[in-house]
Design an enzyme around this catalytic site. Sequence first.
Site, PDB file in Angstrom:
ATOM      1  N   ARG A 159      28.652  -1.072 -12.258  1.00 34.16           N
ATOM      2  CA  ARG A 159      28.311  -2.491 -12.401  1.00 34.16           C
ATOM      3  C   ARG A 159      29.448  -3.418 -11.976  1.00 34.16           C
ATOM      4  O   ARG A 159      29.218  -4.531 -11.513  1.00 34.16           O
ATOM      5  CB  ARG A 159      27.991  -2.805 -13.860  1.00 34.16           C
ATOM      6  N   VAL A 171      28.408  -7.351 -29.171  1.00 34.17           N
ATOM      7  CA  VAL A 171      28.595  -7.752 -27.776  1.00 34.17           C
ATOM      8  C   VAL A 171      27.425  -7.294 -26.900  1.00 34.17           C
ATOM      9  O   VAL A 171      26.918  -8.052 -26.083  1.00 34.17           O
ATOM     10  CB  VAL A 171      29.941  -7.222 -27.232  1.00 34.17           C
ATOM     11  N   ARG A 194      22.467  -6.411 -19.687  1.00 33.06           N
ATOM     12  CA  ARG A 194      23.699  -6.874 -19.031  1.00 33.06           C
ATOM     13  C   ARG A 194      23.442  -7.702 -17.777  1.00 33.06           C
ATOM     14  O   ARG A 194      23.763  -7.284 -16.662  1.00 33.06           O
ATOM     15  CB  ARG A 194      24.598  -5.678 -18.696  1.00 33.06           C
ATOM     16  N   CYS A 246      21.036  -0.997 -17.210  1.00 35.60           N
ATOM     17  CA  CYS A 246      22.048   0.038 -17.369  1.00 35.60           C
ATOM     18  C   CYS A 246      21.937   0.572 -18.775  1.00 35.60           C
ATOM     19  O   CYS A 246      21.277  -0.014 -19.622  1.00 35.60           O
ATOM     20  CB  CYS A 246      23.425  -0.498 -17.018  1.00 35.60           C
ATOM     21  N   ASP A 299      34.336  -1.595 -26.561  1.00 37.63           N
ATOM     22  CA  ASP A 299      34.649  -0.338 -25.872  1.00 37.63           C
ATOM     23  C   ASP A 299      35.311   0.693 -26.802  1.00 37.63           C
ATOM     24  O   ASP A 299      35.591   1.814 -26.378  1.00 37.63           O
ATOM     25  CB  ASP A 299      35.550  -0.602 -24.659  1.00 37.63           C
ATOM     26  N   ASN A 324      39.883  -1.561 -16.367  1.00 36.29           N
ATOM     27  CA  ASN A 324      39.250  -2.879 -16.315  1.00 36.29           C
ATOM     28  C   ASN A 324      40.157  -3.971 -15.764  1.00 36.29           C
ATOM     29  O   ASN A 324      39.726  -5.108 -15.599  1.00 36.29           O
ATOM     30  CB  ASN A 324      38.712  -3.284 -17.696  1.00 36.29           C
ATOM     31  N   ARG A 354      34.619   8.423 -15.047  1.00 36.07           N
ATOM     32  CA  ARG A 354      34.645   7.045 -14.548  1.00 36.07           C
ATOM     33  C   ARG A 354      35.809   6.274 -15.157  1.00 36.07           C
ATOM     34  O   ARG A 354      36.325   5.356 -14.541  1.00 36.07           O
ATOM     35  CB  ARG A 354      33.343   6.321 -14.930  1.00 36.07           C
TER      36      ARG A 354
HETATM   37  C1  UD1 Z   1      33.420  -5.959 -19.414  1.00 34.95           C
HETATM   38  C2  UD1 Z   1      34.102  -4.608 -19.350  1.00 34.95           C
HETATM   39  C3  UD1 Z   1      33.414  -3.636 -20.322  1.00 34.95           C
HETATM   40  C4  UD1 Z   1      33.377  -4.235 -21.722  1.00 34.95           C
HETATM   41  C5  UD1 Z   1      32.792  -5.640 -21.697  1.00 34.95           C
HETATM   42  C6  UD1 Z   1      32.884  -6.339 -23.034  1.00 34.95           C
HETATM   43  C7  UD1 Z   1      34.926  -4.502 -17.072  1.00 34.95           C
HETATM   44  C8  UD1 Z   1      34.819  -3.901 -15.716  1.00 34.95           C
HETATM   45  N1  UD1 Z   1      34.016  -4.116 -17.974  1.00 34.95           N
HETATM   46  O1  UD1 Z   1      32.073  -5.777 -18.994  1.00 34.95           O
HETATM   47  O2  UD1 Z   1      34.168  -2.429 -20.327  1.00 34.95           O
HETATM   48  O3  UD1 Z   1      32.548  -3.435 -22.538  1.00 34.95           O
HETATM   49  O4  UD1 Z   1      33.483  -6.448 -20.744  1.00 34.95           O
HETATM   50  O5  UD1 Z   1      34.195  -6.350 -23.476  1.00 34.95           O
HETATM   51  O6  UD1 Z   1      35.837  -5.261 -17.341  1.00 34.95           O
HETATM   52  N2  UD1 Z   1      26.255 -11.604 -20.287  1.00 34.95           N
HETATM   53  C9  UD1 Z   1      25.209 -12.430 -19.953  1.00 34.95           C
HETATM   54  N3  UD1 Z   1      25.181 -12.997 -18.702  1.00 34.95           N
HETATM   55  C10 UD1 Z   1      26.170 -12.790 -17.789  1.00 34.95           C
HETATM   56  C11 UD1 Z   1      27.246 -11.960 -18.138  1.00 34.95           C
HETATM   57  C12 UD1 Z   1      27.264 -11.365 -19.398  1.00 34.95           C
HETATM   58  O7  UD1 Z   1      24.286 -12.645 -20.732  1.00 34.95           O
HETATM   59  O8  UD1 Z   1      26.097 -13.334 -16.667  1.00 34.95           O
HETATM   60  C13 UD1 Z   1      26.284 -10.962 -21.612  1.00 34.95           C
HETATM   61  C14 UD1 Z   1      26.185  -9.450 -21.545  1.00 34.95           C
HETATM   62  O9  UD1 Z   1      24.854  -9.018 -21.482  1.00 34.95           O
HETATM   63  C15 UD1 Z   1      26.869  -9.025 -22.839  1.00 34.95           C
HETATM   64  C16 UD1 Z   1      27.959 -10.093 -23.002  1.00 34.95           C
HETATM   65  O10 UD1 Z   1      27.556 -11.190 -22.185  1.00 34.95           O
HETATM   66  O11 UD1 Z   1      25.973  -9.098 -23.907  1.00 34.95           O
HETATM   67  C17 UD1 Z   1      29.351  -9.653 -22.619  1.00 34.95           C
HETATM   68  O12 UD1 Z   1      29.315  -9.028 -21.364  1.00 34.95           O
HETATM   69  P1  UD1 Z   1      30.525  -9.100 -20.339  1.00 34.95           P
HETATM   70  O13 UD1 Z   1      31.747  -9.573 -21.013  1.00 34.95           O
HETATM   71  O14 UD1 Z   1      30.074  -9.835 -19.131  1.00 34.95           O
HETATM   72  O15 UD1 Z   1      30.712  -7.567 -19.967  1.00 34.95           O
HETATM   73  P2  UD1 Z   1      31.192  -7.035 -18.577  1.00 34.95           P
HETATM   74  O16 UD1 Z   1      32.079  -8.066 -17.946  1.00 34.95           O
HETATM   75  O17 UD1 Z   1      30.048  -6.516 -17.796  1.00 34.95           O
END
Ligand code: UD1
Length: 418
Positions: free
Chosen positions: A93, A328, A122, A117, A306, A23, A398
């Site tokens: 993603r 989360v 997400r 997903c 995670d 990550n 992955r």
């Molecule tokens: C990243 C990590 C993933 C980890 C997650 C949470 C990477 C590549 N992946 O995923 O391994 O599980 O952080 O620690 O670093 N959300 C929204 N709108 C947005 C963006 C996010 O509503 O525009 C929500 C998501 O649905 C989720 C929460 O915010 O409920 C946290 O997601 P996010 O921190 O964005 O996860 P990722 O960055 O995709």
Amino acid sequence: MDKLAIAGGARLDGTVRISGAKNAALPILAAALLTEEPVVIGNVPHLRDVTTTIELLGRMGVEATVHEGMRLEVDAARVTECYAPYDLVRTMRASILVLGPLLGRFGHADVSLPGGCAIGARPVDLHVAGLRAMGAQVVIEDGYIRAQARRLRGAHIVLEQVTVTGTENLMMAAVLADGQTILENAAREPEVIDLAKFLNTIGARVSGAGTNTIVIEGVERLHGGEYNVLPDRIETGTFLVAGAITGGRVRAEGTRPEDIEAVLGKLREAGAGIKTGPDWVELDMQGRRPRAVDISTAPYPGFPTDMQAQFCALNAVAEGVAAVTENVFENRYMHVSELQRMGAVIKLQGHTAIIHGVERLTAAPVMATDLRASAGLVLAGLVADGETVVDRIYHIDRGYECIEEKLQQLGGRIRRLV
Ligand code: UD1
């Protein structure tokens, strides 16, 4: 399709070398798009998601050369198209991470929406809202995010929710923007700090990473540089749970104990002896069965989502009853029904899994559904009676480098069926 066969019952004992963090490697590779000079990135883990990112960058005209020891030289001098197609984005993603850098340097980007997903909806609405606040015109059409801006301008952005890749995307977009950007309610994950350090290595002016307010002073251009990716805290945690669940002893080397405080605290609560040094962690369970531990996931420095599936596996064979709450992501419990097929006693109540530890799990054919869920199933296999076969392990590949070799080194009886 590859499978993993795991014969349960071996107590793990030994040392494992931790790889670079997936990550952190993914956003840093995407950030290489921000400069026309070559960058060299070391400690890159050999993973499917890394290969996918290299392919994605390659389709844009970026040249990547692998040097000895997984040092990647990335040269984005000649980017021919600012486009991330659906066929790649849907497999990973994190491809969304090219949006900010492309828009920041080239003024336009077409990036496929990741779509649904396995672990919930997400969305990426916060990435888009932040870019709009920086002056980008963004339309969503035909399943693509189409963004344009002559030059992004600095903005004061308060993120509605803590988002890791959202914070990273906006940070990358802001480094070449006109003026100052302030990101509030930013993610504080160690990988966000690592990305900021990389950006500063190539000439950006980012401060505050690791706190919830990140300030970025836009610069005209970035240069080349060299950077080593930090160790993978989730891989570290997963191998420590492998030690704990089997009553064994595992020493993880080349890692950073300070990044996994929340996980180490829970392992201690489960009865593990934990020792740490500057770049290692040693867990010793001394043959004991783990005690049940309650878990509640939260953004860093809270307990990482995670690691949730791995602790479900641990609790499945622990002494006592545990409540595991996922805060989360919605719908991140696909491993539960598979663990139940192995004899785990788990009741789902909304976002909480109530787990009654049992003395023994029994082997069953199970299916990996996402990256961390699959890790949970492998861990359960290590203690189940008989041979567990985990199908669809491309999910594991992955995010875990050579998982079967590393577990074998620790004495695990695991083999890949191809
Ligand atoms: C990243 C990590 C993933 C980890 C997650 C949470 C990477 C590549 N992946 O995923 O391994 O599980 O952080 O620690 O670093 N959300 C929204 N709108 C947005 C963006 C996010 O509503 O525009 C929500 C998501 O649905 C989720 C929460 O915010 O409920 C946290 O997601 P996010 O921190 O964005 O996860 P990722 O960055 O995709």
